[in-house]
Design an enzyme around this catalytic site. Structure first.
Site, PDB file in Angstrom:
ATOM      1  N   LYS A 108       4.643  -8.341  -3.195  1.00 57.29           N
ATOM      2  CA  LYS A 108       5.429  -9.230  -2.353  1.00 57.29           C
ATOM      3  C   LYS A 108       5.508  -8.829  -0.883  1.00 57.29           C
ATOM      4  O   LYS A 108       5.673  -7.658  -0.568  1.00 57.29           O
ATOM      5  CB  LYS A 108       6.854  -9.297  -2.897  1.00 57.29           C
TER       6      LYS A 108
ATOM      7  N   GLY B 144       4.833   3.981  -5.714  1.00 56.80           N
ATOM      8  CA  GLY B 144       4.677   4.289  -7.136  1.00 56.80           C
ATOM      9  C   GLY B 144       3.417   3.710  -7.746  1.00 56.80           C
ATOM     10  O   GLY B 144       2.646   4.415  -8.401  1.00 56.80           O
TER      11      GLY B 144
ATOM     12  N   GLY C 253       9.978   4.845  -3.475  1.00 55.42           N
ATOM     13  CA  GLY C 253      10.914   4.237  -2.528  1.00 55.42           C
ATOM     14  C   GLY C 253      11.154   5.103  -1.305  1.00 55.42           C
ATOM     15  O   GLY C 253      11.228   4.599  -0.181  1.00 55.42           O
TER      16      GLY C 253
ATOM     17  N   ARG D 246       5.789  15.752 -11.558  1.00 56.08           N
ATOM     18  CA  ARG D 246       6.975  16.059 -10.758  1.00 56.08           C
ATOM     19  C   ARG D 246       7.487  17.473 -11.013  1.00 56.08           C
ATOM     20  O   ARG D 246       8.053  18.097 -10.113  1.00 56.08           O
ATOM     21  CB  ARG D 246       8.065  15.036 -11.047  1.00 56.08           C
TER      22      ARG D 246
HETATM   23  P1  ADP Z   1       3.791   0.234  -4.672  1.00 56.58           P
HETATM   24  O1  ADP Z   1       4.584   0.616  -5.914  1.00 56.58           O
HETATM   25  O2  ADP Z   1       2.548   1.059  -4.530  1.00 56.58           O
HETATM   26  O3  ADP Z   1       4.640   0.222  -3.447  1.00 56.58           O
HETATM   27  P2  ADP Z   1       4.147  -2.560  -5.181  1.00 56.58           P
HETATM   28  O4  ADP Z   1       5.216  -2.232  -6.165  1.00 56.58           O
HETATM   29  O5  ADP Z   1       4.530  -3.195  -3.918  1.00 56.58           O
HETATM   30  O6  ADP Z   1       3.265  -1.261  -4.890  1.00 56.58           O
HETATM   31  O7  ADP Z   1       3.096  -3.557  -5.847  1.00 56.58           O
HETATM   32  C1  ADP Z   1       2.407  -3.256  -7.041  1.00 56.58           C
HETATM   33  C2  ADP Z   1       2.230  -4.482  -7.886  1.00 56.58           C
HETATM   34  O8  ADP Z   1       1.592  -5.513  -7.163  1.00 56.58           O
HETATM   35  C3  ADP Z   1       1.358  -4.196  -9.080  1.00 56.58           C
HETATM   36  O9  ADP Z   1       2.128  -4.315 -10.255  1.00 56.58           O
HETATM   37  C4  ADP Z   1       0.264  -5.265  -9.006  1.00 56.58           C
HETATM   38  O10 ADP Z   1      -0.036  -5.856 -10.259  1.00 56.58           O
HETATM   39  C5  ADP Z   1       0.894  -6.299  -8.086  1.00 56.58           C
HETATM   40  N1  ADP Z   1      -0.120  -7.147  -7.460  1.00 56.58           N
HETATM   41  C6  ADP Z   1      -1.139  -6.778  -6.674  1.00 56.58           C
HETATM   42  N2  ADP Z   1      -1.899  -7.823  -6.332  1.00 56.58           N
HETATM   43  C7  ADP Z   1      -1.351  -8.910  -6.909  1.00 56.58           C
HETATM   44  C8  ADP Z   1      -1.691 -10.294  -6.952  1.00 56.58           C
HETATM   45  N3  ADP Z   1      -2.751 -10.762  -6.298  1.00 56.58           N
HETATM   46  N4  ADP Z   1      -0.885 -11.128  -7.655  1.00 56.58           N
HETATM   47  C9  ADP Z   1       0.189 -10.633  -8.305  1.00 56.58           C
HETATM   48  N5  ADP Z   1       0.557  -9.349  -8.318  1.00 56.58           N
HETATM   49  C10 ADP Z   1      -0.206  -8.486  -7.637  1.00 56.58           C
HETATM   50 MG    MG Z   2       5.975  -0.526  -7.122  1.00 54.79          MG
END
Ligand code: ADP
Ligand code: MG
Length: 429
Positions: free
Chosen positions: A230, A386, A409, A59
């Protein structure tokens, strides 16, 4: 502005876009900058270890183009940022307490000095006498960093008086903190009411160019890959992207809510039972819009949520009752690679599996590798979020993507078509 123009202006604003491009640093003349005090909001919210050592300076590096541009034009650069969450809530009493220890930007001033090859003055407070003195001591082309703006509760409250005091340190304002642009805080939004011109720095300009360019004016086919844990956190982005993309590829923990909605057994996989109808509605919407929607056909299931769990690959129609899906399987990876072959632009948000456990990082890594190869072939690849960015960095492939967003975010909100207050507050070009 003519009547017609005003209407279009209003219309796009309503859609949450910035069709009227924001004024950037490049639009300012030498005279605007020479000898001027420029307040620059940066995102120096870097990770620190227990000894206050910076473990990742991405950053800080991301802000260098803006800082160097200003220095070269003889501006006096006053940087401000937040770091961490200094206001801690006592769980027992509910009382909120300010914890400065471990949240100071002092180590960042030192690191920035190394990167710039010149000392960076550090002000122990972002407003008041301490800040004013450090700013007064700046010669043209020199740089100062103010202490954590979140040491004042007024920052996050977007308090006008605090914003005015911050603004009083400078002659003009540059916002380059993309990672905080989705927050209307005093140093990102409030300050623009007192300090003009207020323009975008080069990092924000680049983030908008890629993230917004990808959805407003992409080279097609445009494909979105959405994963993560989620559905609930990705509803907005899936809905918004369904209006834009040619193909939508889903992965990660959210897929099990879609399977259950379709009547499949998902064992102990992550499911949001209150989102089943919504998942079904999204599938229907994709079909109605003619968007190709890809759900994995096989998954890697584990007997428990642990790095050393027992694992096996099964079709999504045969998930054992006591097992949980933690990654997408090889057939799904092949299917995704196939679907990506003809694409010209890819936006990726959310890992395909629990990439934190090496055993379940295979699908995520394969997708990252595929995107790296697509970039080599001229496809525009954009990574936002992230954890997605962390996964790509972990795979050593960050340098091979077209754009790695510095805002988790903020990038998600931009893809959702939301207005980012820190950008909306800037002047129009
Ligand atoms: P980003 O930060 O890129 O937007 P998210 O925060 O939405 O992504 O999701 C990341 C998390 O999702 C990771 O910690 C990962 O472990 C979890 N994840 C991915 N696939 C699964 C799964 N099948 N079951 C549980 N958690 C999962
Ligand atoms: Mg995340």
């Amino acid at each position: 502005m003519g009547c017609h123009e005003a209407y279009i202006h209003y219309y796009f604003r309503f859609l949450g876009r910035y069709p009227v491009a924001k004024k950037t640093l490049a639009a300012l003349t030498e005279q605007d900058l020479a000898g001027k005090r420029v307040l620059v909001r940066v995102d120096f919210n870097v990770p620190l270890d227990q000894d206050q050592r910076i473990t990742d300076d991405t950053r800080i590096r991301a802000a260098l183009p803006t800082i160097n541009y200003l220095r070269e034009r003889g501006a006096r650069v006053i940087l401000c940022s937040h770091l961490g969450r200094p206001f801690k809530k006592d769980k027992a009493t509910g009382a909120v307490q300010l914890v400065k220890e471990g949240n100071s930007l002092a180590p960042v001033a030192a690191r920035l000095g190394e990167l710039l090859g010149m000392p960076v003055a550090f002000a122990p407070d972002c407003i008041g006498e301490a800040a004013a003195q450090v700013v007064q001591g700046l010669a043209n082309g020199q740089v100062a960093l103010l202490e954590n703006v979140r040491f004042h509760a007024e920052e996050e409250a977007n308090d006008p008086e605090f914003a005015r005091q911050l603004a009083s340190l400078a002659d003009l304002y540059v916002n380059d903190a993309f990672g905080t642009a989705h927050r209307a805080h005093a140093s990102t939004e409030g300050v623009t009411r007192y300090l003009k011109p207020a323009v975008a720095g080069f990092l924000i300009e680049k983030e908008l160019q890629y993230l917004q360019g990808a959805i407003d004016n992409p080279r097609r086919p445009l494909v979105a890959i959405i994963g993560g844990s989620k559905v609930s956190s990705k509803i907005g982005v899936i809905e918004a992207l369904l209006e834009k993309v040619d193909k939508l590829i889903l992965g990660g923990g959210m897929i099990f809510t879609f399977y259950q909605a379709q009547g499949l057994g998902v064992g102990k996989s992550l499911v949001e039972t209150d989102k089943l109808d919504l998942a079904q509605a999204l599938l229907t919407k994709a079909q109605a819009r003619g968007v190709t929607l890809l759900l994995p056909t096989d998954v890697v299931v584990a007997d428990r949520f642990a790095p050393d769990a027992q694992a096996q690959t099964v079709p999504v129609t045969a998930i054992p009752a006591d097992w949980m899906g933690l990654d997408i399987g090889p057939a799904s990876v092949a299917q995704i690679q196939q679907a990506l072959q003809d694409c010209q632009t890819v936006v990726w948000n959310g890992p395909m599996g629990v990439f934190e456990f090496p055993q379940f990082a295979v699908g995520t890594r394969a997708v990252a590798e595929t995107l790296a190869q697509l970039t080599d072939r001229g496809c525009t690849t954009i990574i936002g979020g992230g954890d997605s960015v962390a996964a790509v960095e972990q795979a050593g492939l960050a340098g091979r993507m077209s754009h790695i967003s510095t805002g988790g975010g903020a990038s998600l909100e931009l893809l959702e078509g939301k207005i980012l207050p820190g950008i909306a507050a800037l002047e129009e070009a």
